[in-house]
Scaffold this motif. Structure first.
Motif, PDB file in Angstrom:
ATOM      1  N   ASN A  52      61.657  13.564 109.298  1.00 40.42           N
ATOM      2  CA  ASN A  52      62.285  13.770 110.609  1.00 40.42           C
ATOM      3  C   ASN A  52      62.354  12.495 111.429  1.00 40.42           C
ATOM      4  O   ASN A  52      63.239  12.354 112.272  1.00 40.42           O
ATOM      5  N   ASN A  53      61.436  11.582 111.202  1.00 36.91           N
ATOM      6  CA  ASN A  53      61.423  10.315 111.942  1.00 36.91           C
ATOM      7  C   ASN A  53      62.024   9.162 111.155  1.00 36.91           C
ATOM      8  O   ASN A  53      61.915   8.017 111.563  1.00 36.91           O
ATOM      9  N   LYS A  54      62.653   9.490 110.018  1.00 38.29           N
ATOM     10  CA  LYS A  54      63.289   8.479 109.159  1.00 38.29           C
ATOM     11  C   LYS A  54      62.339   7.331 108.829  1.00 38.29           C
ATOM     12  O   LYS A  54      62.675   6.160 108.926  1.00 38.29           O
ATOM     13  N   GLN A  55      61.127   7.690 108.390  1.00 38.99           N
ATOM     14  CA  GLN A  55      60.101   6.699 108.085  1.00 38.99           C
ATOM     15  C   GLN A  55      59.786   6.595 106.598  1.00 38.99           C
ATOM     16  O   GLN A  55      58.865   5.880 106.224  1.00 38.99           O
ATOM     17  N   HIS A  56      60.530   7.282 105.759  1.00 35.66           N
ATOM     18  CA  HIS A  56      60.323   7.153 104.319  1.00 35.66           C
ATOM     19  C   HIS A  56      60.981   5.870 103.829  1.00 35.66           C
ATOM     20  O   HIS A  56      62.179   5.673 104.032  1.00 35.66           O
ATOM     21  N   PRO A  57      60.248   4.973 103.154  1.00 39.25           N
ATOM     22  CA  PRO A  57      60.912   3.840 102.522  1.00 39.25           C
ATOM     23  C   PRO A  57      61.857   4.341 101.420  1.00 39.25           C
ATOM     24  O   PRO A  57      62.995   3.911 101.308  1.00 39.25           O
ATOM     25  N   MET A  58      61.352   5.262 100.619  1.00 41.65           N
ATOM     26  CA  MET A  58      62.119   5.983  99.600  1.00 41.65           C
ATOM     27  C   MET A  58      61.483   7.366  99.523  1.00 41.65           C
ATOM     28  O   MET A  58      60.285   7.511  99.747  1.00 41.65           O
ATOM     29  N   PHE A  59      62.292   8.376  99.195  1.00 40.18           N
ATOM     30  CA  PHE A  59      61.712   9.707  99.062  1.00 40.18           C
ATOM     31  C   PHE A  59      62.496  10.517  98.054  1.00 40.18           C
ATOM     32  O   PHE A  59      63.649  10.229  97.759  1.00 40.18           O
ATOM     33  N   MET A  60      61.819  11.513  97.522  1.00 36.50           N
ATOM     34  CA  MET A  60      62.459  12.484  96.647  1.00 36.50           C
ATOM     35  C   MET A  60      62.734  13.698  97.517  1.00 36.50           C
ATOM     36  O   MET A  60      61.845  14.194  98.201  1.00 36.50           O
ATOM     37  N   GLY A  61      63.947  14.161  97.482  1.00 33.59           N
ATOM     38  CA  GLY A  61      64.310  15.343  98.249  1.00 33.59           C
ATOM     39  C   GLY A  61      65.313  16.149  97.466  1.00 33.59           C
ATOM     40  O   GLY A  61      65.713  15.785  96.362  1.00 33.59           O
ATOM     41  N   GLU A  62      65.684  17.257  98.041  1.00 31.38           N
ATOM     42  CA  GLU A  62      66.688  18.088  97.397  1.00 31.38           C
ATOM     43  C   GLU A  62      67.579  18.702  98.457  1.00 31.38           C
ATOM     44  O   GLU A  62      67.217  18.783  99.634  1.00 31.38           O
ATOM     45  N   TRP A  63      68.736  19.092  98.027  1.00 30.26           N
ATOM     46  CA  TRP A  63      69.659  19.814  98.884  1.00 30.26           C
ATOM     47  C   TRP A  63      70.063  21.061  98.129  1.00 30.26           C
ATOM     48  O   TRP A  63      70.609  20.987  97.041  1.00 30.26           O
ATOM     49  N   PHE A  64      69.746  22.197  98.706  1.00 33.58           N
ATOM     50  CA  PHE A  64      70.001  23.467  98.053  1.00 33.58           C
ATOM     51  C   PHE A  64      71.251  24.088  98.657  1.00 33.58           C
ATOM     52  O   PHE A  64      71.343  24.274  99.867  1.00 33.58           O
ATOM     53  N   SER A  65      72.216  24.374  97.846  1.00 35.69           N
ATOM     54  CA  SER A  65      73.509  24.868  98.291  1.00 35.69           C
ATOM     55  C   SER A  65      73.470  26.334  98.686  1.00 35.69           C
ATOM     56  O   SER A  65      73.018  27.184  97.927  1.00 35.69           O
ATOM     57  N   TRP A  66      73.967  26.617  99.869  1.00 31.61           N
ATOM     58  CA  TRP A  66      74.146  28.012 100.287  1.00 31.61           C
ATOM     59  C   TRP A  66      75.602  28.421 100.181  1.00 31.61           C
ATOM     60  O   TRP A  66      75.921  29.600 100.149  1.00 31.61           O
ATOM     61  N   VAL A  67      76.471  27.457 100.168  1.00 27.75           N
ATOM     62  CA  VAL A  67      77.903  27.739 100.037  1.00 27.75           C
ATOM     63  C   VAL A  67      78.504  26.751  99.044  1.00 27.75           C
ATOM     64  O   VAL A  67      77.982  25.651  98.862  1.00 27.75           O
ATOM     65  N   ASN A  68      79.587  27.133  98.424  1.00 26.56           N
ATOM     66  CA  ASN A  68      80.227  26.285  97.435  1.00 26.56           C
ATOM     67  C   ASN A  68      81.383  25.535  98.097  1.00 26.56           C
ATOM     68  O   ASN A  68      82.549  25.803  97.831  1.00 26.56           O
ATOM     69  N   ASP A  69      81.039  24.611  98.982  1.00 29.01           N
ATOM     70  CA  ASP A  69      82.054  23.872  99.729  1.00 29.01           C
ATOM     71  C   ASP A  69      81.592  22.429  99.925  1.00 29.01           C
ATOM     72  O   ASP A  69      80.594  22.180 100.600  1.00 29.01           O
ATOM     73  N   PRO A  70      82.286  21.465  99.337  1.00 28.16           N
ATOM     74  CA  PRO A  70      81.845  20.075  99.448  1.00 28.16           C
ATOM     75  C   PRO A  70      81.832  19.548 100.884  1.00 28.16           C
ATOM     76  O   PRO A  70      80.985  18.721 101.218  1.00 28.16           O
ATOM     77  N   PHE A  71      82.727  20.019 101.739  1.00 29.52           N
ATOM     78  CA  PHE A  71      82.736  19.532 103.123  1.00 29.52           C
ATOM     79  C   PHE A  71      81.529  20.038 103.898  1.00 29.52           C
ATOM     80  O   PHE A  71      81.032  19.366 104.795  1.00 29.52           O
ATOM     81  N   TYR A  72      81.046  21.213 103.558  1.00 31.87           N
ATOM     82  CA  TYR A  72      79.808  21.735 104.152  1.00 31.87           C
ATOM     83  C   TYR A  72      78.669  20.770 103.840  1.00 31.87           C
ATOM     84  O   TYR A  72      77.921  20.358 104.721  1.00 31.87           O
ATOM     85  N   HIS A  73      78.536  20.391 102.576  1.00 31.72           N
ATOM     86  CA  HIS A  73      77.450  19.508 102.159  1.00 31.72           C
ATOM     87  C   HIS A  73      77.603  18.104 102.745  1.00 31.72           C
ATOM     88  O   HIS A  73      76.623  17.513 103.191  1.00 31.72           O
TER      89      HIS A  73
END
Length: 164
Positions: A52-73
């Motif tokens: 939340n404070n953008k303090q990760h030098p590098m991080f592993m994360g994920e984005w889980f899709s709720w809708v099948n729309d590239p503009f949403y993502h």
């Protein structure tokens, strides 16, 4: 372009096995080019505070899709004015322009072409290192019907049934 001896950190959520394994793979490969990577396994509270404070030098994360729309993502992850989920601070005014102009575009062919253009720009800018997409394998016993894998990876148990 970095000199030998470059050091950084990669933060992962403790207990996310695939992230922990990928981090070790990344660490080993970066070592081959002179990057000394420290892996930090963090509890969710600590990890999200840094996120939340953008303090990760590098991080592993994920984005889980709720809708099948590239503009949403793209809106959530790559629009420069989205400070909440654009965790890397990605900022490309051309990508923003494409997203704004096509978010509600009714012409599907035009929308698809714009989506591909914006995605290519994002890939070229490389704000993320795209590693993998989960491939859930589900087995069911003989006689169970109605199981389907949906694009959002959420099973719909209400459709399951058992035949005698």
């Amino acid at each position: 372009g970095y000199p030998d001896g470059f050091e950084t950190e990669l933060n992962v959520l403790v207990g996310r096995q695939e992230d922990e394994e990928a981090a070790v793979w990344i660490q080993a490969n970066l070592a081959q080019i002179g990057v000394d990577l420290t892996i930090n396994k963090m509890a969710a509270a600590q990890w999200y505070e840094k996120f939340n404070n953008k303090q990760h030098p590098m991080f592993m994360g994920e984005w889980f899709s709720w809708v099948n729309d590239p503009f949403y993502h793209m809106t959530w992850n790559f629009r420069s004015d989205n400070v909440f989920t654009n965790a890397v601070g990605y900022n490309n005014p051309e990508v923003d322009k494409i997203i704004f102009a096509n978010l509600y575009e009714p012409d599907l062919a035009k929308r698809e072409a714009a989506s591909k253009e914006a995605q290519q720009m994002i890939i070229d800018d490389a704000p993320w290192g795209f590693l993998y997409a989960r491939n859930f394998v589900v087995t069911v016993r003989r006689g169970v019907t109605g199981y389907a894998i949906y694009w959002d990876q959420n099973p719909r148990w209400m459709y399951l049934s058992k035949t005698p």
